[in-house]
Design an enzyme around this catalytic site. Sequence first.
Site, PDB file in Angstrom:
ATOM      1  CG  ASP A 136      -2.025  -0.952   1.251  1.00  0.00           C
ATOM      2  OD1 ASP A 136      -2.327  -1.507   0.178  1.00  0.00           O
ATOM      3  OD2 ASP A 136      -2.628  -1.160   2.322  1.00  0.00           O
ATOM      4  NE  ARG A 187      -4.618  -1.792  -4.285  1.00  0.00           N
ATOM      5  CZ  ARG A 187      -4.226  -2.105  -3.032  1.00  0.00           C
ATOM      6  NH1 ARG A 187      -3.801  -1.155  -2.207  1.00  0.00           N
ATOM      7  NH2 ARG A 187      -4.247  -3.348  -2.630  1.00  0.00           N
TER       8      ARG A 187
HETATM    9  P1  FDA Z   1     -14.055   9.529  -4.529  1.00  0.00           P
HETATM   10  O1  FDA Z   1     -13.487   9.808  -3.191  1.00  0.00           O
HETATM   11  O2  FDA Z   1     -14.177  10.651  -5.507  1.00  0.00           O
HETATM   12  O3  FDA Z   1     -15.457   8.823  -4.319  1.00  0.00           O
HETATM   13  C1  FDA Z   1     -16.292   8.459  -5.396  1.00  0.00           C
HETATM   14  C2  FDA Z   1     -17.553   7.814  -4.843  1.00  0.00           C
HETATM   15  O4  FDA Z   1     -17.209   6.602  -4.193  1.00  0.00           O
HETATM   16  C3  FDA Z   1     -18.267   8.622  -3.766  1.00  0.00           C
HETATM   17  O5  FDA Z   1     -19.137   9.546  -4.340  1.00  0.00           O
HETATM   18  C4  FDA Z   1     -18.986   7.527  -3.011  1.00  0.00           C
HETATM   19  O6  FDA Z   1     -20.131   7.091  -3.708  1.00  0.00           O
HETATM   20  C5  FDA Z   1     -17.991   6.395  -3.030  1.00  0.00           C
HETATM   21  N1  FDA Z   1     -17.103   6.411  -1.846  1.00  0.00           N
HETATM   22  C6  FDA Z   1     -15.795   6.755  -1.816  1.00  0.00           C
HETATM   23  N2  FDA Z   1     -15.291   6.615  -0.567  1.00  0.00           N
HETATM   24  C7  FDA Z   1     -16.318   6.205   0.194  1.00  0.00           C
HETATM   25  C8  FDA Z   1     -16.448   5.897   1.575  1.00  0.00           C
HETATM   26  N3  FDA Z   1     -15.424   5.981   2.406  1.00  0.00           N
HETATM   27  N4  FDA Z   1     -17.662   5.490   2.028  1.00  0.00           N
HETATM   28  C9  FDA Z   1     -18.720   5.381   1.202  1.00  0.00           C
HETATM   29  N5  FDA Z   1     -18.645   5.664  -0.123  1.00  0.00           N
HETATM   30  C10 FDA Z   1     -17.480   6.075  -0.610  1.00  0.00           C
HETATM   31  N6  FDA Z   1      -5.267   5.109  -0.732  1.00  0.00           N
HETATM   32  C11 FDA Z   1      -3.957   5.330  -0.475  1.00  0.00           C
HETATM   33  O7  FDA Z   1      -3.570   6.468  -0.246  1.00  0.00           O
HETATM   34  N7  FDA Z   1      -3.072   4.267  -0.440  1.00  0.00           N
HETATM   35  C12 FDA Z   1      -3.464   2.994  -0.719  1.00  0.00           C
HETATM   36  O8  FDA Z   1      -2.625   2.078  -0.701  1.00  0.00           O
HETATM   37  C13 FDA Z   1      -4.831   2.744  -1.007  1.00  0.00           C
HETATM   38  N8  FDA Z   1      -5.294   1.495  -1.271  1.00  0.00           N
HETATM   39  C14 FDA Z   1      -6.582   1.326  -1.738  1.00  0.00           C
HETATM   40  C15 FDA Z   1      -7.017   0.072  -2.177  1.00  0.00           C
HETATM   41  C16 FDA Z   1      -8.268  -0.066  -2.752  1.00  0.00           C
HETATM   42  C17 FDA Z   1      -8.697  -1.405  -3.261  1.00  0.00           C
HETATM   43  C18 FDA Z   1      -9.124   1.074  -2.872  1.00  0.00           C
HETATM   44  C19 FDA Z   1     -10.475   0.981  -3.549  1.00  0.00           C
HETATM   45  C20 FDA Z   1      -8.725   2.288  -2.394  1.00  0.00           C
HETATM   46  C21 FDA Z   1      -7.470   2.444  -1.804  1.00  0.00           C
HETATM   47  N9  FDA Z   1      -7.059   3.671  -1.309  1.00  0.00           N
HETATM   48  C22 FDA Z   1      -5.717   3.847  -1.012  1.00  0.00           C
HETATM   49  C23 FDA Z   1      -8.049   4.748  -1.035  1.00  0.00           C
HETATM   50  C24 FDA Z   1      -8.148   5.749  -2.177  1.00  0.00           C
HETATM   51  O9  FDA Z   1      -6.990   6.522  -2.271  1.00  0.00           O
HETATM   52  C25 FDA Z   1      -9.349   6.698  -1.987  1.00  0.00           C
HETATM   53  O10 FDA Z   1      -9.174   7.422  -0.809  1.00  0.00           O
HETATM   54  C26 FDA Z   1     -10.699   5.992  -1.911  1.00  0.00           C
HETATM   55  O11 FDA Z   1     -10.768   4.937  -2.819  1.00  0.00           O
HETATM   56  C27 FDA Z   1     -11.839   6.972  -2.255  1.00  0.00           C
HETATM   57  O12 FDA Z   1     -11.650   7.490  -3.540  1.00  0.00           O
HETATM   58  P2  FDA Z   1     -12.519   7.075  -4.824  1.00  0.00           P
HETATM   59  O13 FDA Z   1     -11.559   6.749  -5.931  1.00  0.00           O
HETATM   60  O14 FDA Z   1     -13.467   6.006  -4.493  1.00  0.00           O
HETATM   61  O15 FDA Z   1     -13.216   8.404  -5.292  1.00  0.00           O
END
Ligand code: FDA
Length: 311
Positions: A136, A187
């Site tokens: 990560d 990733r």
């Molecule tokens: P965004 O934040 O724009 O959200 C888009 C939509 O997703 C929201 O409108 C909502 O519907 C839904 N959503 C997002 N977060 C939500 C929540 N907490 N609860 C409910 N709904 C939510 N980060 C990092 O810095 N280092 C890492 O190693 C990882 N590893 C990782 C693994 C995996 C498999 C995932 C999916 C994510 C990570 N992350 C991470 C976290 C990533 O950086 C990010 O903070 C979250 O995925 C939220 O961003 P989105 O891309 O979903 O978009």
Amino acid sequence: MLDTISKSFFHALAASGSLKSLASKYGMRHHASFARRFIAGETLDEAIAACREIQSRGLLLTLDQLGESVTSLSEASAATRGYLGIVERVVASGIERNLSLKLTQLGLALDKASTVDNLRRILDVAQRSDFFVRIDMEDSPHVDATLDVFETAWNLGYKNVGVVLQSMLHRSEKDLARVNALGARVRLVKGAYKEPKSVAFQNKHEVDEAFVRMMRTLLAEGTYPAIATHDVKMLDATKAFAAQRGIGKDKYEFQMLYGIRRDLQAGLMAEGYRMRVYVPFGREWFPYFMRRLGERPANVGFVLKGLIADR
Ligand code: FDA
């Protein structure tokens, strides 16, 4: 405005050592059952049960033992031994062999050489049992050291390991070229940490634009990339780019977090995409949980409801 305040608030809570130890001491079972929406349990048994349920729905998984920023090398060794035990238990359970871990849990903030040693101990047994291990990515002060340790392991011949890059950081497109040149798996995420404007894009629009650029580079030039997001716009952009370039659905995968947008997870799988769920477990759930709350203020309402129901 409210969003920014609540994000900063939860990031500050996530970083609080005393709240973290208080939460671990109290335990999740009785006092914070609302955290269970995002965390598969405090024990490996609970996590394995959650993994079985996820697999039964046809989804892929990666298992993460929560924990970060240990403060002594003996804690880092203990975390390493913990991972060796997890490898054994995962093999015995028959669930998919895929782990995610954080290098500050293995001592990155204390000593790089010990971190490499600890990581090698894990990668050795993981390689023998055909595991994939994802490192990560943590907050920006740790990015250089994380990439260095990752590259050291890669150059030592461990090819069962991949890394994470965050589109919010200005530096990440350069880092992507470096990791692609190795032929290693990335990733792609937006980034979960509160970062200063000197190193990171501050508005969503810029983070999303960088995400799309990096997604395209990864799909076109990368090695089996993982596009990790719950953002429908990012998912649609990825599907459209792959279709336009004739990139098969077996050449990359989508990833989402446990308990978030299960509807999208199921939908992608039904459309024939590979969908991996990140399954966190363990007593050190507090910082992870706070980051999830900070991402979406609506989650706070959900927690408050849970608190009332718990009484
Ligand atoms: P965004 O934040 O724009 O959200 C888009 C939509 O997703 C929201 O409108 C909502 O519907 C839904 N959503 C997002 N977060 C939500 C929540 N907490 N609860 C409910 N709904 C939510 N980060 C990092 O810095 N280092 C890492 O190693 C990882 N590893 C990782 C693994 C995996 C498999 C995932 C999916 C994510 C990570 N992350 C991470 C976290 C990533 O950086 C990010 O903070 C979250 O995925 C939220 O961003 P989105 O891309 O979903 O978009």
